[in-house]
Design a protein around this motif. Structure first.
Motif, PDB file in Angstrom:
ATOM      1  N   LYS A  30       0.855  -1.350  -0.035  1.00  0.00           N
ATOM      2  CA  LYS A  30       0.035   0.032   0.073  1.00  0.00           C
ATOM      3  C   LYS A  30       0.844   1.180   0.014  1.00  0.00           C
ATOM      4  CE  LYS A  30      -3.854   2.162   2.681  1.00  0.00           C
ATOM      5  NZ  LYS A  30      -3.041   3.654   2.831  1.00  0.00           N
ATOM      6  N   THR A  31       1.867   1.139   0.675  1.00  0.00           N
ATOM      7  CA  THR A  31       2.736   2.408   0.779  1.00  0.00           C
ATOM      8  C   THR A  31       3.462   2.572  -0.529  1.00  0.00           C
ATOM      9  OG1 THR A  31       3.254   1.932   3.113  1.00  0.00           O
ATOM     10  CG2 THR A  31       4.736   3.327   1.778  1.00  0.00           C
ATOM     11  N   ALA A  32       3.833   1.610  -1.258  1.00  0.00           N
ATOM     12  CA  ALA A  32       4.385   1.598  -2.633  1.00  0.00           C
ATOM     13  C   ALA A  32       3.554   2.030  -3.526  1.00  0.00           C
ATOM     14  CB  ALA A  32       5.079   0.233  -2.749  1.00  0.00           C
ATOM     15  N   GLU A  33       2.150   1.472  -3.445  1.00  0.00           N
ATOM     16  CA  GLU A  33       1.065   1.808  -4.674  1.00  0.00           C
ATOM     17  C   GLU A  33       0.339   2.836  -4.052  1.00  0.00           C
ATOM     18  OE1 GLU A  33       1.008   0.323  -7.445  1.00  0.00           O
ATOM     19  OE2 GLU A  33       2.431  -1.134  -7.223  1.00  0.00           O
ATOM     20  N   LYS A  34       0.897   4.250  -4.180  1.00  0.00           N
ATOM     21  CA  LYS A  34      -0.026   5.151  -3.255  1.00  0.00           C
ATOM     22  C   LYS A  34      -1.282   5.526  -3.834  1.00  0.00           C
ATOM     23  CE  LYS A  34       4.225   7.525  -1.921  1.00  0.00           C
ATOM     24  NZ  LYS A  34       4.865   6.106  -1.759  1.00  0.00           N
ATOM     25  N   SER A  35      -1.475   5.043  -5.137  1.00  0.00           N
ATOM     26  CA  SER A  35      -2.746   5.565  -5.784  1.00  0.00           C
ATOM     27  C   SER A  35      -3.800   4.643  -5.338  1.00  0.00           C
ATOM     28  CB  SER A  35      -2.856   5.165  -7.247  1.00  0.00           C
ATOM     29  OG  SER A  35      -1.975   6.120  -7.841  1.00  0.00           O
ATOM     30  N   TYR A  36      -3.752   3.618  -4.556  1.00  0.00           N
ATOM     31  CA  TYR A  36      -4.630   2.658  -4.005  1.00  0.00           C
ATOM     32  C   TYR A  36      -4.746   2.422  -2.469  1.00  0.00           C
ATOM     33  CZ  TYR A  36      -3.892   1.201  -8.785  1.00  0.00           C
ATOM     34  OH  TYR A  36      -3.824   1.235 -10.104  1.00  0.00           O
ATOM     35  N   ASP A  37      -6.366   2.374  -2.123  1.00  0.00           N
ATOM     36  CA  ASP A  37      -6.471   2.222  -0.891  1.00  0.00           C
ATOM     37  C   ASP A  37      -6.686   0.397  -0.820  1.00  0.00           C
ATOM     38  OD1 ASP A  37      -6.294   4.712   0.196  1.00  0.00           O
ATOM     39  OD2 ASP A  37      -8.499   5.062  -0.452  1.00  0.00           O
ATOM     40  N   PHE A  38      -6.757  -0.207   0.483  1.00  0.00           N
ATOM     41  CA  PHE A  38      -7.019  -1.193   0.689  1.00  0.00           C
ATOM     42  C   PHE A  38      -8.196  -1.699  -0.022  1.00  0.00           C
ATOM     43  CE2 PHE A  38      -4.311  -1.493   4.784  1.00  0.00           C
ATOM     44  CZ  PHE A  38      -3.065  -1.776   4.143  1.00  0.00           C
ATOM     45  N   SER A  39      -9.294  -1.166   0.024  1.00  0.00           N
ATOM     46  CA  SER A  39     -10.632  -1.141  -0.431  1.00  0.00           C
ATOM     47  C   SER A  39     -10.737  -1.219  -2.120  1.00  0.00           C
ATOM     48  CB  SER A  39     -11.518  -0.086   0.098  1.00  0.00           C
ATOM     49  OG  SER A  39     -11.197   1.285  -0.450  1.00  0.00           O
ATOM     50  N   ASN A  40      -9.743  -0.783  -2.490  1.00  0.00           N
ATOM     51  CA  ASN A  40      -9.516  -0.814  -4.119  1.00  0.00           C
ATOM     52  C   ASN A  40      -8.288  -1.912  -4.591  1.00  0.00           C
ATOM     53  OD1 ASN A  40      -9.640   2.690  -3.641  1.00  0.00           O
ATOM     54  ND2 ASN A  40     -11.235   1.366  -5.001  1.00  0.00           N
ATOM     55  N   MET A  41      -8.156  -2.910  -3.794  1.00  0.00           N
ATOM     56  CA  MET A  41      -7.309  -3.864  -4.055  1.00  0.00           C
ATOM     57  C   MET A  41      -8.158  -5.405  -3.949  1.00  0.00           C
ATOM     58  SD  MET A  41      -3.859  -3.216  -1.532  1.00  0.00           S
ATOM     59  CE  MET A  41      -3.165  -1.538  -1.527  1.00  0.00           C
ATOM     60  N   LEU A  42      -7.701  -6.067  -5.167  1.00  0.00           N
ATOM     61  CA  LEU A  42      -8.296  -7.473  -5.007  1.00  0.00           C
ATOM     62  C   LEU A  42      -7.010  -8.398  -4.998  1.00  0.00           C
ATOM     63  CD1 LEU A  42     -10.592  -5.705  -6.748  1.00  0.00           C
ATOM     64  CD2 LEU A  42     -11.133  -8.092  -7.495  1.00  0.00           C
ATOM     65  N   PHE A  43      -7.159  -9.380  -4.159  1.00  0.00           N
ATOM     66  CA  PHE A  43      -5.871 -10.435  -3.748  1.00  0.00           C
ATOM     67  C   PHE A  43      -6.336 -11.779  -4.139  1.00  0.00           C
ATOM     68  CE2 PHE A  43      -3.842 -12.653  -0.327  1.00  0.00           C
ATOM     69  CZ  PHE A  43      -2.537 -12.788  -0.710  1.00  0.00           C
ATOM     70  N   PHE A  44      -5.492 -12.567  -4.682  1.00  0.00           N
ATOM     71  CA  PHE A  44      -5.608 -13.971  -5.088  1.00  0.00           C
ATOM     72  C   PHE A  44      -4.468 -14.840  -4.607  1.00  0.00           C
ATOM     73  CE2 PHE A  44      -7.350 -11.218  -8.002  1.00  0.00           C
ATOM     74  CZ  PHE A  44      -8.954 -11.525  -8.156  1.00  0.00           C
ATOM     75  N   ASP A  45      -4.856 -15.628  -3.523  1.00  0.00           N
ATOM     76  CA  ASP A  45      -4.078 -16.345  -2.960  1.00  0.00           C
ATOM     77  C   ASP A  45      -4.496 -17.893  -2.795  1.00  0.00           C
ATOM     78  OD1 ASP A  45      -2.159 -17.687  -0.824  1.00  0.00           O
ATOM     79  OD2 ASP A  45      -1.121 -15.786  -1.294  1.00  0.00           O
ATOM     80  N   ASP A  46      -3.904 -18.915  -2.768  1.00  0.00           N
ATOM     81  CA  ASP A  46      -4.139 -20.177  -2.496  1.00  0.00           C
ATOM     82  C   ASP A  46      -4.001 -20.723  -0.841  1.00  0.00           C
ATOM     83  OD1 ASP A  46      -1.354 -20.379  -2.918  1.00  0.00           O
ATOM     84  OD2 ASP A  46      -1.514 -22.427  -3.408  1.00  0.00           O
ATOM     85  N   ASN A  47      -3.798 -19.782  -0.183  1.00  0.00           N
ATOM     86  CA  ASN A  47      -3.587 -20.014   1.240  1.00  0.00           C
ATOM     87  C   ASN A  47      -4.370 -19.296   2.343  1.00  0.00           C
ATOM     88  OD1 ASN A  47      -2.279 -19.266   3.993  1.00  0.00           O
ATOM     89  ND2 ASN A  47      -0.815 -20.632   3.610  1.00  0.00           N
ATOM     90  N   LYS A  48      -5.206 -20.161   2.706  1.00  0.00           N
ATOM     91  CA  LYS A  48      -6.417 -19.612   3.709  1.00  0.00           C
ATOM     92  C   LYS A  48      -5.901 -18.340   4.589  1.00  0.00           C
ATOM     93  CE  LYS A  48      -9.532 -23.599   3.534  1.00  0.00           C
ATOM     94  NZ  LYS A  48     -10.093 -24.579   4.277  1.00  0.00           N
TER      95      LYS A  48
END
Length: 199
Positions: free
Chosen positions: A147-165
């Motif tokens: 988030k610090t590196a990607e200053k244009s995005y808040d957490f609410s504007n992120m989509l994350f995909f992972d195979d670990n619960k």
């Protein structure tokens, strides 16, 4: 579609053939029971955090288990990743639609170099690799770093995909839209459910 930051894990989401721990232990003469012990006292986490190299983790493992020192870096010997074509197509479709897509991966030095040398990160706008960030999933500092590196995005504007619960749950605790990845078709459905648009 409004701008989102899409974050994809590597092993299990972008690639198969990345699991090597059991093979390493067998090569070093370590029992399956010991191999099954979670992260063997933190050695894998330490390597993924960049506190030690992959080779150093094997040397420490050999000392702990009274084995002969490894003559080669087994993390690389047994590492045979293959890109999942359906996920690769999804990433390319997202980028073609103007979305920013990055990789957020727990990895260690030799695996990272392998992917770089084989051009397997080329589909991403940027790679956030744990051993370089000095942060690992599921620690929430991993996503705060991004988030610090990607200053244009808040957490609410992120989509994350992972195979670990655990990683998915940690991301969700921050308000990130997180999906437990099984296959690319399901990920596409999830994206539509969040964005309202089909990819």
């Amino acid at each position: 579609m409004k701008p989102f930051l899409f974050i994809f894990d590597m092993g299990g989401v972008m690639t198969t053939g990345f699991l090597v721990w059991e093979k390493i232990c067998r090569a070093m003469g370590i029992s399956d029971a010991v191999a099954a012990e979670k992260k063997h006292g933190g050695l894998i986490d330490a390597a993924c955090r960049g506190d030690i190299s992959g080779m150093e983790s094997l040397e420490l493992l050999a000392r702990r288990e009274n084995c002969a020192a490894p003559k080669e870096n087994y993390w690389l010997t047994f590492f045979t990743p293959t890109l999942i074509t359906e996920t690769l197509a999804l990433v390319r479709d997202l980028r073609a639609g103007g979305q920013r897509v990055v990789c957020g991966t727990n990895t260690l030095d030799v695996h990272y170099r392998y992917h770089v040398e084989h051009n397997e990160y080329a589909c991403f706008d940027k790679v956030y690799a744990s051993h370089l960030m000095r942060q690992i999933k599921p620690d929430i500092t991993f996503w705060h770093y991004i988030k610090t590196a990607e200053k244009s995005y808040d957490f609410s504007n992120m989509l994350f995909f992972d195979d670990n619960k655990s990683n998915v749950a940690a991301a969700e605790s921050l308000g990130i839209h997180a999906h437990l990845f099984t296959k690319a078709d399901d990920a596409r459905i999830y994206i539509e459910s969040i964005t309202g648009e089909r990819v």
